[in-house]
Design a protein around this motif. Structure first.
Motif, PDB file in Angstrom:
ATOM      1  N   MET A 199     -10.209  -3.338 -23.950  1.00  0.00           N
ATOM      2  CA  MET A 199      -8.750  -3.222 -23.938  1.00  0.00           C
ATOM      3  C   MET A 199      -8.123  -4.577 -24.242  1.00  0.00           C
ATOM      4  O   MET A 199      -8.512  -5.590 -23.665  1.00  0.00           O
ATOM      5  CB  MET A 199      -8.292  -2.719 -22.574  1.00  0.00           C
ATOM      6  N   GLY A 200      -7.175  -4.572 -25.155  1.00  0.00           N
ATOM      7  CA  GLY A 200      -6.496  -5.821 -25.500  1.00  0.00           C
ATOM      8  C   GLY A 200      -5.649  -6.313 -24.343  1.00  0.00           C
ATOM      9  O   GLY A 200      -5.370  -5.568 -23.407  1.00  0.00           O
ATOM     10  N   LEU A 201      -5.261  -7.559 -24.438  1.00  0.00           N
ATOM     11  CA  LEU A 201      -4.479  -8.180 -23.369  1.00  0.00           C
ATOM     12  C   LEU A 201      -3.152  -7.451 -23.178  1.00  0.00           C
ATOM     13  O   LEU A 201      -2.711  -7.181 -22.067  1.00  0.00           O
ATOM     14  CB  LEU A 201      -4.227  -9.653 -23.737  1.00  0.00           C
ATOM     15  N   TRP A 202      -2.522  -7.101 -24.313  1.00  0.00           N
ATOM     16  CA  TRP A 202      -1.218  -6.433 -24.277  1.00  0.00           C
ATOM     17  C   TRP A 202      -1.330  -5.067 -23.632  1.00  0.00           C
ATOM     18  O   TRP A 202      -0.519  -4.700 -22.769  1.00  0.00           O
ATOM     19  CB  TRP A 202      -0.661  -6.322 -25.694  1.00  0.00           C
ATOM     20  N   ALA A 203      -2.382  -4.323 -24.029  1.00  0.00           N
ATOM     21  CA  ALA A 203      -2.592  -3.005 -23.450  1.00  0.00           C
ATOM     22  C   ALA A 203      -2.827  -3.134 -21.947  1.00  0.00           C
ATOM     23  O   ALA A 203      -2.354  -2.307 -21.156  1.00  0.00           O
ATOM     24  CB  ALA A 203      -3.776  -2.327 -24.123  1.00  0.00           C
ATOM     25  N   LYS A 204      -3.551  -4.194 -21.546  1.00  0.00           N
ATOM     26  CA  LYS A 204      -3.795  -4.416 -20.111  1.00  0.00           C
ATOM     27  C   LYS A 204      -2.482  -4.665 -19.388  1.00  0.00           C
ATOM     28  O   LYS A 204      -2.210  -4.126 -18.327  1.00  0.00           O
ATOM     29  CB  LYS A 204      -4.716  -5.636 -19.942  1.00  0.00           C
ATOM     30  N   PHE A 205      -1.666  -5.503 -20.034  1.00  0.00           N
ATOM     31  CA  PHE A 205      -0.382  -5.847 -19.423  1.00  0.00           C
ATOM     32  C   PHE A 205       0.482  -4.600 -19.239  1.00  0.00           C
ATOM     33  O   PHE A 205       1.163  -4.442 -18.231  1.00  0.00           O
ATOM     34  CB  PHE A 205       0.345  -6.876 -20.297  1.00  0.00           C
ATOM     35  N   LYS A 206       0.386  -3.705 -20.236  1.00  0.00           N
ATOM     36  CA  LYS A 206       1.202  -2.501 -20.154  1.00  0.00           C
ATOM     37  C   LYS A 206       0.755  -1.589 -19.016  1.00  0.00           C
ATOM     38  O   LYS A 206       1.478  -0.682 -18.624  1.00  0.00           O
ATOM     39  CB  LYS A 206       1.159  -1.728 -21.486  1.00  0.00           C
ATOM     40  N   ASN A 207      -0.421  -1.855 -18.491  1.00  0.00           N
ATOM     41  CA  ASN A 207      -0.945  -1.053 -17.400  1.00  0.00           C
ATOM     42  C   ASN A 207      -0.554  -1.598 -16.035  1.00  0.00           C
ATOM     43  O   ASN A 207      -0.813  -0.963 -15.022  1.00  0.00           O
ATOM     44  CB  ASN A 207      -2.468  -0.973 -17.505  1.00  0.00           C
ATOM     45  N   THR A 208       0.046  -2.794 -16.022  1.00  0.00           N
ATOM     46  CA  THR A 208       0.336  -3.403 -14.727  1.00  0.00           C
ATOM     47  C   THR A 208       1.551  -2.766 -14.079  1.00  0.00           C
ATOM     48  O   THR A 208       2.390  -2.166 -14.749  1.00  0.00           O
ATOM     49  CB  THR A 208       0.630  -4.914 -14.884  1.00  0.00           C
ATOM     50  N   THR A 209       1.629  -2.931 -12.757  1.00  0.00           N
ATOM     51  CA  THR A 209       2.784  -2.416 -12.025  1.00  0.00           C
ATOM     52  C   THR A 209       4.051  -3.092 -12.526  1.00  0.00           C
ATOM     53  O   THR A 209       5.106  -2.477 -12.635  1.00  0.00           O
ATOM     54  CB  THR A 209       2.610  -2.705 -10.514  1.00  0.00           C
ATOM     55  N   LEU A 210       3.938  -4.396 -12.834  1.00  0.00           N
ATOM     56  CA  LEU A 210       5.116  -5.151 -13.278  1.00  0.00           C
ATOM     57  C   LEU A 210       5.711  -4.512 -14.525  1.00  0.00           C
ATOM     58  O   LEU A 210       6.895  -4.187 -14.576  1.00  0.00           O
ATOM     59  CB  LEU A 210       4.732  -6.606 -13.568  1.00  0.00           C
ATOM     60  N   TYR A 211       4.864  -4.301 -15.560  1.00  0.00           N
ATOM     61  CA  TYR A 211       5.369  -3.729 -16.813  1.00  0.00           C
ATOM     62  C   TYR A 211       5.989  -2.360 -16.567  1.00  0.00           C
ATOM     63  O   TYR A 211       7.083  -2.068 -17.035  1.00  0.00           O
ATOM     64  CB  TYR A 211       4.235  -3.613 -17.839  1.00  0.00           C
ATOM     65  N   LYS A 212       5.285  -1.563 -15.781  1.00  0.00           N
ATOM     66  CA  LYS A 212       5.770  -0.195 -15.560  1.00  0.00           C
ATOM     67  C   LYS A 212       7.058  -0.183 -14.751  1.00  0.00           C
ATOM     68  O   LYS A 212       7.841   0.768 -14.839  1.00  0.00           O
ATOM     69  CB  LYS A 212       4.708   0.626 -14.848  1.00  0.00           C
ATOM     70  N   SER A 213       7.272  -1.260 -13.958  1.00  0.00           N
ATOM     71  CA  SER A 213       8.518  -1.304 -13.190  1.00  0.00           C
ATOM     72  C   SER A 213       9.689  -1.652 -14.097  1.00  0.00           C
ATOM     73  O   SER A 213      10.844  -1.379 -13.779  1.00  0.00           O
ATOM     74  CB  SER A 213       8.413  -2.324 -12.051  1.00  0.00           C
ATOM     75  N   ILE A 214       9.390  -2.285 -15.249  1.00  0.00           N
ATOM     76  CA  ILE A 214      10.477  -2.647 -16.170  1.00  0.00           C
ATOM     77  C   ILE A 214      10.739  -1.509 -17.145  1.00  0.00           C
ATOM     78  O   ILE A 214      11.870  -1.056 -17.309  1.00  0.00           O
ATOM     79  CB  ILE A 214      10.123  -3.937 -16.942  1.00  0.00           C
ATOM     80  N   TYR A 215       9.672  -1.057 -17.830  1.00  0.00           N
ATOM     81  CA  TYR A 215       9.824   0.011 -18.822  1.00  0.00           C
ATOM     82  C   TYR A 215       9.291   1.311 -18.256  1.00  0.00           C
ATOM     83  O   TYR A 215       8.114   1.398 -17.913  1.00  0.00           O
ATOM     84  CB  TYR A 215       9.083  -0.357 -20.106  1.00  0.00           C
ATOM     85  N   ARG A 216      10.140   2.299 -18.162  1.00  0.00           N
ATOM     86  CA  ARG A 216       9.737   3.539 -17.531  1.00  0.00           C
ATOM     87  C   ARG A 216       9.130   4.526 -18.513  1.00  0.00           C
ATOM     88  O   ARG A 216       8.684   5.592 -18.127  1.00  0.00           O
ATOM     89  CB  ARG A 216      10.930   4.171 -16.831  1.00  0.00           C
ATOM     90  N   ASN A 217       9.232   4.200 -19.823  1.00  0.00           N
ATOM     91  CA  ASN A 217       8.648   5.151 -20.773  1.00  0.00           C
ATOM     92  C   ASN A 217       7.824   4.416 -21.818  1.00  0.00           C
ATOM     93  O   ASN A 217       7.961   3.204 -21.999  1.00  0.00           O
ATOM     94  CB  ASN A 217       9.747   5.976 -21.458  1.00  0.00           C
ATOM     95  N   GLU A 218       6.984   5.187 -22.489  1.00  0.00           N
ATOM     96  CA  GLU A 218       6.153   4.642 -23.557  1.00  0.00           C
ATOM     97  C   GLU A 218       7.009   4.308 -24.759  1.00  0.00           C
ATOM     98  O   GLU A 218       8.179   4.687 -24.820  1.00  0.00           O
ATOM     99  CB  GLU A 218       5.100   5.686 -23.953  1.00  0.00           C
ATOM    100  N   TYR A 219       6.419   3.651 -25.756  1.00  0.00           N
ATOM    101  CA  TYR A 219       7.154   3.350 -26.984  1.00  0.00           C
ATOM    102  C   TYR A 219       7.724   4.646 -27.558  1.00  0.00           C
ATOM    103  O   TYR A 219       7.017   5.650 -27.661  1.00  0.00           O
ATOM    104  CB  TYR A 219       6.247   2.685 -28.017  1.00  0.00           C
ATOM    105  N   PRO A 220       9.027   4.649 -27.943  1.00  0.00           N
ATOM    106  CA  PRO A 220       9.683   5.904 -28.326  1.00  0.00           C
ATOM    107  C   PRO A 220       9.260   6.439 -29.686  1.00  0.00           C
ATOM    108  O   PRO A 220      10.011   6.345 -30.656  1.00  0.00           O
ATOM    109  CB  PRO A 220      11.167   5.538 -28.305  1.00  0.00           C
ATOM    110  N   ASP A 221       8.071   7.007 -29.769  1.00  0.00           N
ATOM    111  CA  ASP A 221       7.697   7.645 -31.026  1.00  0.00           C
ATOM    112  C   ASP A 221       7.387   9.125 -30.848  1.00  0.00           C
ATOM    113  O   ASP A 221       6.861   9.761 -31.746  1.00  0.00           O
ATOM    114  CB  ASP A 221       6.529   6.894 -31.698  1.00  0.00           C
ATOM    115  N   THR A 222       7.712   9.652 -29.689  1.00  0.00           N
ATOM    116  CA  THR A 222       7.648  11.105 -29.510  1.00  0.00           C
ATOM    117  C   THR A 222       9.031  11.563 -29.065  1.00  0.00           C
ATOM    118  O   THR A 222       9.786  10.769 -28.486  1.00  0.00           O
ATOM    119  CB  THR A 222       6.642  11.481 -28.407  1.00  0.00           C
ATOM    120  N   PRO A 223       9.392  12.816 -29.358  1.00  0.00           N
ATOM    121  CA  PRO A 223      10.720  13.295 -28.962  1.00  0.00           C
ATOM    122  C   PRO A 223      11.033  13.002 -27.505  1.00  0.00           C
ATOM    123  O   PRO A 223      12.115  12.530 -27.187  1.00  0.00           O
ATOM    124  CB  PRO A 223      10.636  14.800 -29.230  1.00  0.00           C
ATOM    125  N   ARG A 224      10.072  13.199 -26.627  1.00  0.00           N
ATOM    126  CA  ARG A 224      10.330  12.974 -25.209  1.00  0.00           C
ATOM    127  C   ARG A 224      10.710  11.519 -24.952  1.00  0.00           C
ATOM    128  O   ARG A 224      11.682  11.216 -24.279  1.00  0.00           O
ATOM    129  CB  ARG A 224       9.071  13.350 -24.409  1.00  0.00           C
TER     130      ARG A 224
END
Ligand code: HEM
Lengths: 251, 260
Positions: free
Chosen positions: A1-26
């Motif tokens: 797993m890349g560093l960025w992908a790891k970071f996106k898994n942290t509680t910190l990242y998830k507390s800032i961004y509540r959704n994934e990159y907007p490339d699906t309708p949801r």
């Protein structure tokens, strides 16, 4: 797993961004709902309202200029001294002694002219597209007030460098205000804080320029944007029946 | 899709058209346009700020009046008016009236049809062009007369330059009692009455022409009158900025020198 992908898994990242990159309708829905800035928009917009040739983005550009002016203006305030003749000396120092001082001053100046121009052109576009018609009638009135505040912001800022250009432009302007019927003398006194343009005028205009007028502008813009949404979003075509019939006949 | 519309546009008018409004996602359809425009604008302004310096002349000096002394560009239209009429009219009454009239537009034209369409009807663009040309012809002719109508009445060495001095001179000669002490004199005719009358009559006549020639509806009348305002602003600002030099005399842009 890349560093960025790891970071996106942290509680910190998830507390800032509540959704994934907007490339699906949801996620395209969620990104608008979850972001403070983006939630000024509706989740979906009429295709015909986002044509550049319809709005020319002029309202948005007016806002952008305002933001640039706020950032560069705060920077200028770090160095500017609202006194006679220190004001002028601080402008000179800004140009020679401060890193990026000249650049920031230039940016503030050109964005100020740009904002007056953009706001005025935005008004022209709103008029010629008939976008002032009910239910957007009151938002047009807010717009006229915004236009006035924008011009006043620019005009109060014009005096602050305290050079010949500033001084005499304000002399011409306040001379005009002094010719107001009945209350001319009082109007001039209120504007200048005395009989002549001096220290009192500078402090007065400085306060208006950095505090009162920007706050008024922010409050009015908040109302303006709120109402764009409440009036049904950016206007879309409502043709006259005759034109509609003709258009249909022409296929 | 229909569901999304209803959910997020609960208030406000429903767009009434024969075709259903096609909706697109704000992300990316709108956000991308906004981002591109913002970046382009920031780039353009940064380039300008890099290569063009904001002016800074010498320290303000109340003793030393520059010639010409000019307001910022967006006031030069008003400063141009100032050359032709009473300062209360040019500097206060006209701009105040202009703002109030602008704000009133949607309360006069209340028909929602024509919203969201450039120039609203087929007649809209021709009316705009006609109104602009009409306005420019009037204003250019008036500015030229006011600048170049210079006469010296026989037997005097008074130089009369422009419309108002001629009217005042003529009325003073015809009704000399008004020039006695205690009387207001005659200059108000040329400084207030005539300019005010022109500023009402010129758009009025425009409205009448547009009504007759195009059978204009309210929206089309508004287009004519707004164009009068819009075209005046542009013309007066250009004249005030580029064609007024030393002592605010009319001259070609290349003859206009920096103030000294
Ligand atoms: C600081 C000044 C202003 C800002 C930041 C601003 C911003 C905006 C923005 C972002 C929009 C969305 C659509 C677009 O970009 O065209 C908008 C719409 C609108 N603005 Fe402004 N505006 C300003 C001044 C004005 C003025 C001077 C007027 C008119 C006198 C005006 C009247 C309107 C109206 C009626 C709409 C709705 C248009 C539609 O639905 O098509 N605004 N404004």
């Amino acid at each position: 797993m890349g560093l960025w992908a790891k970071f996106k898994n942290t509680t910190l990242y998830k507390s800032i961004y509540r959704n994934e990159y907007p490339d699906t309708p949801r996620n395209q829905v969620l990104v608008i709902l979850n972001s403070l800035v983006l939630h000024l928009h509706p989740v979906k917009v009429p295709r015909r309202a986002v044509r550049v040739s319809y709005t020319w983005g002029l309202g948005g550009l007016s806002l952008l200029m305002f933001l640039i002016l706020t950032v560069t203006g705060v920077w200028l305030m770090f160095y500017y001294v609202p006194a006679v003749p220190d004001a002028y000396l601080s402008m000179r120092a800004l140009e020679t002694d401060v890193i990026f001082g000249q650049f920031t001053r230039n940016l503030h100046r050109w964005a100020a002219h740009g904002m007056v121009l953009a706001v005025w052109l935005h008004m022209v576009r709103v008029f010629y597209t008939g976008a002032y018609k009910p239910p957007r009638d009151f938002n047009w009135v807010i717009g006229v007030i915004l236009f006035t505040v924008t011009v006043l912001l620019s005009f109060t800022g014009y005096l602050l460098p305290w050079d010949q250009l500033a001084y005499w432009a304000i002399a011409v302007g306040s001379e005009m205000a002094g010719s107001t019927p009945v209350i001319g003398r009082e109007a001039r006194m209120a504007l200048l804080g005395g009989h002549t343009i001096g220290q009192a005028t500078l402090v007065r205009w400085y306060t208006l320029h950095v505090l009162l007028l920007p706050l008024a502008c922010i409050a009015l813009m908040a109302m303006h944007f709120w109402r764009v949404r409440k009036d049904g979003g950016i206007s879309t075509p409502i043709p006259y029946e005759e034109d509609e019939a003709e258009a249909r006949a022409e296929g | 899709m229909a569901e999304a519309t209803e959910k997020y546009q609960q208030t406000g008018p429903k767009v009434r058209v024969n075709q259903k409004e096609e909706l697109v996602y704000t992300w990316p359809y709108l956000v991308s346009i906004e981002a591109i425009m913002a970046i382009a604008m920031i780039l353009a302004l940064s380039l300008m700020a890099t290569f063009v310096n904001a002016p800074l002349l010498e320290l303000a000096n109340p003793e030393k009046t520059p010639n010409p002394a000019k307001a910022p560009w967006y006031f030069l239209g008003l400063q141009e008016l100032l050359l032709h009429m009473h300062p209360a009219l040019a500097g206060v009454i006209v701009p105040t009236a202009a703002l109030i009239l602008l704000a009133m537009i949607p309360y006069i034209d209340r028909d929602p049809r024509g919203t969201g369409i450039w120039f609203s009807t087929r007649k809209g663009l021709p009316i705009t062009i006609f109104s602009a040309v009409y306005t420019w012809i009037w204003e250019i002719v008036l500015i030229l007369i006011d600048e170049f109508w210079v006469t010296t009445p026989a037997g005097t060495d008074t130089v009369l330059k422009g419309i108002e001095p001629h009217i005042t001179y003529f009325l003073d000669k015809t009704f000399p009692f008004m020039t006695q002490p205690g009387w207001p004199g005659w200059s108000w005719v040329g400084k207030i009455l005539l300019p005010a009358a022109l500023m009402v009559t010129i758009p009025w006549v425009l409205a009448v022409i547009v009504k007759r020639r195009w059978k204009a509806n309210t929206r089309e009348l508004m287009i004519a009158l707004f164009t009068f305002y819009f075209a005046s602003f542009i013309l007066l600002t250009i004249v005030g900025t580029a064609f007024r030099g030393h002592s605010m005399q009319l001259m070609w842009p290349w003859e206009v020198t920096a103030p000294h």
